[in-house]
Scaffold this active site. Sequence first.
Site, mmCIF file in Angstrom:
data_model
loop_
_atom_site.group_PDB
_atom_site.id
_atom_site.type_symbol
_atom_site.label_atom_id
_atom_site.label_comp_id
_atom_site.label_asym_id
_atom_site.label_seq_id
_atom_site.Cartn_x
_atom_site.Cartn_y
_atom_site.Cartn_z
ATOM 1 N N ILE A 384 0.853 -1.231 0.158
ATOM 2 C CA ILE A 384 -0.166 -0.071 0.092
ATOM 3 C C ILE A 384 0.913 1.233 -0.016
ATOM 4 C CG2 ILE A 384 -1.907 1.203 1.113
ATOM 5 C CD1 ILE A 384 -2.718 -1.194 2.427
ATOM 6 N N ASP A 385 0.494 2.190 -1.042
ATOM 7 C CA ASP A 385 1.294 3.545 -0.779
ATOM 8 C C ASP A 385 0.479 4.258 0.063
ATOM 9 O OD1 ASP A 385 2.807 5.846 -1.937
ATOM 10 O OD2 ASP A 385 0.737 6.610 -2.410
ATOM 11 N N LYS A 386 1.526 5.080 0.928
ATOM 12 C CA LYS A 386 0.742 5.878 2.020
ATOM 13 C C LYS A 386 0.058 6.921 1.635
ATOM 14 C CE LYS A 386 3.278 8.819 4.374
ATOM 15 N NZ LYS A 386 2.214 10.218 4.095
#
Length: 697
Positions: A384-386
Amino acid sequence: MHPQVQQSKPGNCPICGMTLELAGVALSDKPDPELVDMTRRFWIATALSVPLLLKVMGEHFIPWIHENFNNDLARYAQLALATPVVIYCGWPFFVRGWQSLKNRSLNMFTLIALGVGVAYVYSLAITLFPAAFMAFTRQSMPPEVYYEAASIITTLVLLGQVLELKARSQTNSALRALFDLAPKTARLIAEDGSEHDIPVSDVKVGDRLRVRPGEKVPVDGVVVEGASAVDQSMLTGESLPVEKHAGDKVTGATLNGIGALVIRAERVGLETMLSQIVAMVAKAQRSRAPIQRMADIVSGWFVPIVVAIAVVTAVVWGVWGPEPKLAYALLNAIAVLIIACPCALGLATPMSIMAGTGRAAKAGILIRDAAALETFEKVDTLVIDKTGTLTEGKPRLIKVSALDGFSPDRLLQLAASLERSSEHPLAQAIVDGAAAKALTLFDPQSFRSVTGKGVTGLVDGQTVILGNAALLEEASVASGVLEALARPFRDEGQGVMYIAIGDKPAGIIVVADPIKATTVEALKALKAEGLKVVMLTGDNLVTAKAIAAKLGITDIEADVLPARKAEVVQNLIAMGAKVAMAGDGVNDAPALASATVGIAMGNGTDIAMESAGITLIKGDLLGIVRARRLSHAVMNNIRQNLFFAFFYNALGVPVAAGILYPFFGLLLSPIIASAAMAFSSVSVIANASRIRGVKLL
């Protein structure tokens, strides 16, 4: 079932025999012509077959019927009733059966045409040449005719076709209903200020449109005037209206609340979000799941094997069966052909995919194709990209701390004036923070942006330096006191920028990207399903660790550049992981494309959505939970359908061939076989329809 087959005009698939569908979405409200045609043929067949069925049933219970209706006149009467059923009502099956032979692609219509054709032709021959058959069988009476079998088999197959076509039509109706959500007209504001209604199809990009209270937003656009709460539930499933102000985006077909809005059209026609959703759902419904290949392989061998079993059955009963041998041989061979019809096998996967992608669209999940839905079930690692995924992607000003001799408002005023020239999201947060306090901003001079460090410039006669410690060191400004001031905020995962006025440190500006309200709940649900979660971020390690600790994430990759994101995903796949990547930005596109399944947030960029197999319209991590559970539901449903289809055929063929006769004296009538075949298709359709009601959260 075979989306690779395409042609420019209506017709049948040369592989499976099914009618080809429009590649796009049929917007017409007119009923499906094939459904109308099959329904008409079914009712005609039913009306003509009922007397034949009553005659056969009556013979078993009333001997008088058998004694008085087994003559030439009765046979010609049955011929008159059966011929329209077989020749007219069943004609599409013979056409498709012939095409299957011509194209060397045997399918269910091959078996139907053979079964019905053999029963009818055999009965016709007995009717026309009874003496020849009496001589051949050495009996005083002609053999039984089986017009009722040919007619009732045709009627039951037509019933199965009508039920299947209705199920497919309901799915297309759901897509048309989505299109119908969009308003038909828009209120255009002309250059002279006058207003008038125009068809939505005439709206052009850049047009200014008025959306009055209670009206639907006509196209995708941006609010330029006014404020209101917009109900977006049709798009995102979110029950609460969303506040919209100048600068906010609005989506076509969403419902405006009590406020009035003026919007500027940005996407019209087929470019709107609603049109893209419908197109994507339609495309997904036409796509093939990899598991379909197993059904194709089995079907490819199945039909020739069934024909061979039917021939062997006929020979065995014709040579070793009881009298009348010819009748037993014929009936059992036809029963084998009909009960083995692999229509349930062919429907098993497509019906579940159609129901699943339709259910996903209602939940705000867009599935690019069936392969993505199938593959997502097998995913064991979620990357997951933040920013914009775990967080809102819209940084906010948290705090301004000033050293002695400086005012927080003055520092914010100078910083915001300088950041007016920057397009960085953090810059916008500072400018918005100053606007909230109604601070007067100045035009900066000598503005300079230093990549990866910050900005400098002359504001209101003072040199302002805004950025990290490295930028202050370049200007020979000591940053030690600011580092101590910043440490508590960094430990909380918040971003800190240093500000210096002239050659003196002046204070810090704290900006944070809030974590989405649903992120913690979603991560708990995903971990409960056994997924390993890896967080990727371009932030420094201290900030990344602080945010990861809040979310309960142990695997993190900080200071990640776009190219490195794709590399992380590829490394995980190389180690044997099935990886889903969730992101929303242009910089996430390479990683989304590299992942086993890419998941784009619908509030992100177009390129991210183009690179992903799954798009979450709401941009909410709970959408991943819903998509995961839906993939499990759909794949379990497909497996159930395939099991029923395989088990049904594996059990039905030996029984139809007469394997139980030596032990129990039981035989399977072709009529019962055709009813069972129709029931198997109905059971698959009914089982697939359950997906529409599956609970995803």
